[in-house]
Design a protein around this motif. Structure first.
Motif, mmCIF file in Angstrom:
data_model
loop_
_atom_site.group_PDB
_atom_site.id
_atom_site.type_symbol
_atom_site.label_atom_id
_atom_site.label_comp_id
_atom_site.label_asym_id
_atom_site.label_seq_id
_atom_site.Cartn_x
_atom_site.Cartn_y
_atom_site.Cartn_z
ATOM 1 N N PRO A 51 0.819 -1.211 0.000
ATOM 2 C CA PRO A 51 0.000 0.000 0.000
ATOM 3 C C PRO A 51 0.852 1.260 0.000
ATOM 4 O O PRO A 51 2.018 1.253 0.409
ATOM 5 C CB PRO A 51 -0.791 -0.124 1.306
ATOM 6 C CG PRO A 51 0.112 -0.918 2.200
ATOM 7 C CD PRO A 51 0.784 -1.911 1.296
ATOM 8 N N ALA A 52 0.235 2.354 -0.456
ATOM 9 C CA ALA A 52 0.892 3.664 -0.464
ATOM 10 C C ALA A 52 0.159 4.582 0.506
ATOM 11 O O ALA A 52 -1.073 4.554 0.600
ATOM 12 C CB ALA A 52 0.885 4.257 -1.858
ATOM 13 N N PHE A 53 0.914 5.394 1.226
ATOM 14 C CA PHE A 53 0.360 6.287 2.243
ATOM 15 C C PHE A 53 0.743 7.727 1.919
ATOM 16 O O PHE A 53 1.918 8.028 1.671
ATOM 17 C CB PHE A 53 0.908 5.928 3.621
ATOM 18 C CG PHE A 53 0.532 4.554 4.096
ATOM 19 C CD1 PHE A 53 -0.500 4.377 5.011
ATOM 20 C CD2 PHE A 53 1.209 3.425 3.636
ATOM 21 C CE1 PHE A 53 -0.846 3.112 5.465
ATOM 22 C CE2 PHE A 53 0.863 2.156 4.078
ATOM 23 C CZ PHE A 53 -0.168 1.998 4.987
ATOM 24 N N ALA A 54 -0.245 8.614 1.960
ATOM 25 C CA ALA A 54 0.028 10.036 1.782
ATOM 26 C C ALA A 54 0.615 10.606 3.072
ATOM 27 O O ALA A 54 0.238 10.194 4.176
ATOM 28 C CB ALA A 54 -1.259 10.769 1.427
ATOM 29 N N LEU A 55 1.536 11.548 2.939
ATOM 30 C CA LEU A 55 2.150 12.165 4.115
ATOM 31 C C LEU A 55 1.291 13.323 4.600
ATOM 32 O O LEU A 55 0.849 14.155 3.805
ATOM 33 C CB LEU A 55 3.554 12.669 3.786
ATOM 34 C CG LEU A 55 4.534 11.674 3.147
ATOM 35 C CD1 LEU A 55 5.945 12.271 3.159
ATOM 36 C CD2 LEU A 55 4.512 10.330 3.830
ATOM 37 N N ALA A 56 1.068 13.376 5.900
ATOM 38 C CA ALA A 56 0.332 14.495 6.488
ATOM 39 C C ALA A 56 1.278 15.640 6.827
ATOM 40 O O ALA A 56 0.884 16.810 6.813
ATOM 41 C CB ALA A 56 -0.408 14.044 7.741
ATOM 42 N N CYS A 57 2.522 15.299 7.137
ATOM 43 C CA CYS A 57 3.539 16.304 7.406
ATOM 44 C C CYS A 57 4.908 15.656 7.229
ATOM 45 O O CYS A 57 5.050 14.436 7.346
ATOM 46 C CB CYS A 57 3.406 16.895 8.811
ATOM 47 S SG CYS A 57 3.499 15.672 10.145
ATOM 48 N N ALA A 58 5.891 16.451 6.941
ATOM 49 C CA ALA A 58 7.260 15.954 6.765
ATOM 50 C C ALA A 58 8.220 17.109 6.986
ATOM 51 O O ALA A 58 8.031 18.208 6.428
ATOM 52 C CB ALA A 58 7.452 15.368 5.373
ATOM 53 N N GLU A 59 9.249 16.874 7.814
ATOM 54 C CA GLU A 59 10.209 17.936 8.088
ATOM 55 C C GLU A 59 11.535 17.362 8.557
ATOM 56 O O GLU A 59 11.592 16.270 9.119
ATOM 57 C CB GLU A 59 9.659 18.889 9.150
ATOM 58 C CG GLU A 59 9.401 18.208 10.491
ATOM 59 C CD GLU A 59 8.889 19.174 11.549
ATOM 60 O OE1 GLU A 59 8.986 20.386 11.330
ATOM 61 O OE2 GLU A 59 8.411 18.695 12.594
ATOM 62 N N ARG A 60 12.579 18.127 8.281
ATOM 63 C CA ARG A 60 13.876 17.794 8.860
ATOM 64 C C ARG A 60 13.932 18.395 10.247
ATOM 65 O O ARG A 60 13.498 19.520 10.474
ATOM 66 C CB ARG A 60 15.018 18.349 7.991
ATOM 67 C CG ARG A 60 15.130 17.726 6.615
ATOM 68 C CD ARG A 60 15.542 16.262 6.691
ATOM 69 N NE ARG A 60 16.865 16.094 7.270
ATOM 70 C CZ ARG A 60 17.999 16.072 6.573
ATOM 71 N NH1 ARG A 60 17.971 16.204 5.250
ATOM 72 N NH2 ARG A 60 19.153 15.896 7.183
ATOM 73 N N THR A 61 14.453 17.648 11.213
ATOM 74 C CA THR A 61 14.627 18.153 12.569
ATOM 75 C C THR A 61 16.109 18.417 12.780
ATOM 76 O O THR A 61 16.918 18.263 11.857
ATOM 77 C CB THR A 61 14.103 17.128 13.582
ATOM 78 O OG1 THR A 61 14.869 15.919 13.467
ATOM 79 C CG2 THR A 61 12.636 16.818 13.329
ATOM 80 N N GLY A 62 16.485 18.750 14.011
ATOM 81 C CA GLY A 62 17.881 19.056 14.282
ATOM 82 C C GLY A 62 18.834 17.968 13.842
ATOM 83 O O GLY A 62 19.791 18.222 13.115
ATOM 84 N N GLY A 63 18.553 16.722 14.254
ATOM 85 C CA GLY A 63 19.453 15.647 13.877
ATOM 86 C C GLY A 63 18.763 14.518 13.159
ATOM 87 O O GLY A 63 19.325 13.430 13.050
ATOM 88 N N GLY A 64 17.538 14.756 12.680
ATOM 89 C CA GLY A 64 16.823 13.666 12.039
ATOM 90 C C GLY A 64 15.738 14.161 11.110
ATOM 91 O O GLY A 64 15.806 15.271 10.582
ATOM 92 N N ALA A 65 14.729 13.329 10.916
ATOM 93 C CA ALA A 65 13.608 13.671 10.049
ATOM 94 C C ALA A 65 12.332 13.111 10.662
ATOM 95 O O ALA A 65 12.339 12.031 11.249
ATOM 96 C CB ALA A 65 13.820 13.097 8.655
#
Length: 366
Positions: A51-65
């Motif tokens: 299955p494929a899932f749409a992203l509700a939010c996505a961001e880079r954080t200080g040391g990750g994602a």
């Protein structure tokens, strides 16, 4: 449970929290390693579906994602339907592998007997395996080692968990990340059955020798007050008396009490192990067979099980006791050892009948 279940053929399936967490982690690791987030993101489920899932939010954080996916439970009345499942992926030192962290809204295991030891995030083994497989595969594609920390969080998860059996199971602080197939089958009540099984596991791990399965809150409170057992001895089985008894057959507890209202225990006495109204109804002809001949026409014409019981009461006939005995005879063959009891509790919480704990005919219990 609902009084009327929809036709399963018309219902839309959905995705488990485990599948959503896996998809969020898979998208997050790609964002971490490449700077780009796949939208939608595809994963492979244990059964091979992709299955494929749409992203509700996505961001880079200080040391990750970090990636969020909204859980779609399809047409199932799941308490987590519409919840935001967040996965934050960060790098770990070389050779340290993949670890899991319970973020806000995800519970922590505090009692033995569950698939995970106390102190671990309540992220079940199959979702962990799915996440490890997805992140390892993508890291290999990128030519890096799969050394990551995965934090799963669910905003408002602690509040939602109050509508589940997590607290009774010793999962504190939020929800569990569940799923063995990744797919939610509407009205299969898989989460409820899962909680029944884990409740038995927790009771056994605590060394308890007596568990009480109840169809509802009123009968549960009455049975607990009668025996004074701790909360972890109580199994909220709802209509799934068969689900509880069959699990106890392979995971026995010495003493088992089944408590419920008159109508539910009547259906058990008739031989039904799923007590939902959709699966079967009270058979007034069957009830009439438990009373003297003179009362039978009235019982057969009764408006409900309660009406039948009241007619019997008025005639001085203990119909509740007869039903309890019939329910004991129907439930006993499902178990393999120990002692069994049936309790019937009325809507005011008054104990109307009880068989007492009695050894099964085929048991070694004394």
């Amino acid at each position: 449970m609902e009084d009327d279940l929809p036709d399963p053929a018309t219902l839309r399936p959905g995705w488990t929290t485990g599948a959503c967490a896996t998809a969020a982690a898979r998208a997050a690791v790609e964002g971490l390693l490449t700077g780009a987030f796949p939208d939608p993101v595809s994963i492979t489920l244990p059964g091979g579906q992709t299955p494929a899932f749409a992203l509700a939010c996505a961001e880079r954080t200080g040391g990750g994602a970090r990636v969020g996916i909204i859980k779609d439970a399809g047409d199932d009345p799941d308490v987590t339907h519409g919840a935001l499942i967040l996965a934050t992926v960060t790098r770990r030192p070389l050779g340290s592998g993949i670890s899991f962290i319970a973020g806000p809204g995800v519970g922590t295991v505090t009692r033995p007997g569950l698939p995970l030891p106390p102190g671990e995030p309540a992220i079940n083994p199959v979702p962990r395996k799915m996440m490890v497989a997805e992140l390892t595969a993508f890291a290999t594609r990128c030519g890096v080692a799969a050394d990551f920390a995965i934090e799963i969080a669910i905003p408002d998860g602690e509040k939602l968990a109050q509508r589940t059996m997590n607290g009774r199971l010793g999962i504190l602080g939020g929800l569990s990340i569940l799923g063995t197939t990744g797919i939610v089958v509407p009205y299969s009540c898989a989460a409820w059955i899962h909680a029944i099984h884990r409740g038995v596991d927790v009771a056994r791990a605590a060394g308890l020798t007596h568990v009480i399965g109840a169809t509802g809150d009123t009968s549960e409170k009455a049975a607990q007050a009668f025996y004074g057992v701790p909360e972890i001895a109580l199994i909220d089985m709802g209509d799934f008396v068969g689900g509880l008894l069959k699990y106890l057959r392979g995971h026995p507890v010495p003493d088992v009490t089944i408590a419920g209202g008159f109508a539910k225990m009547t259906k058990l006495g008739q031989g039904l192990l799923d007590l939902h109204s959709k699966r079967g109804s009270v058979d007034l002809d069957w009830l009439a067979g438990l009373v003297p001949e003179a009362l039978r026409p009235g019982i057969r014409a009764a408006n409900s099980a309660l009406d039948a019981l009241e007619q019997a009461d008025a005639a001085g006939v203990d119909l509740a006791a007869a039903v309890a005995e019939a329910a004991w005879r129907a439930a006993a063959p499902v178990l393999t050892a120990g002692r069994l009891e049936i309790m019937i509790v009325d809507r005011q919480g008054i104990l109307r009948a009880a068989t007492g704990l009695r050894a099964l005919p085929h048991s070694d219990a004394r």
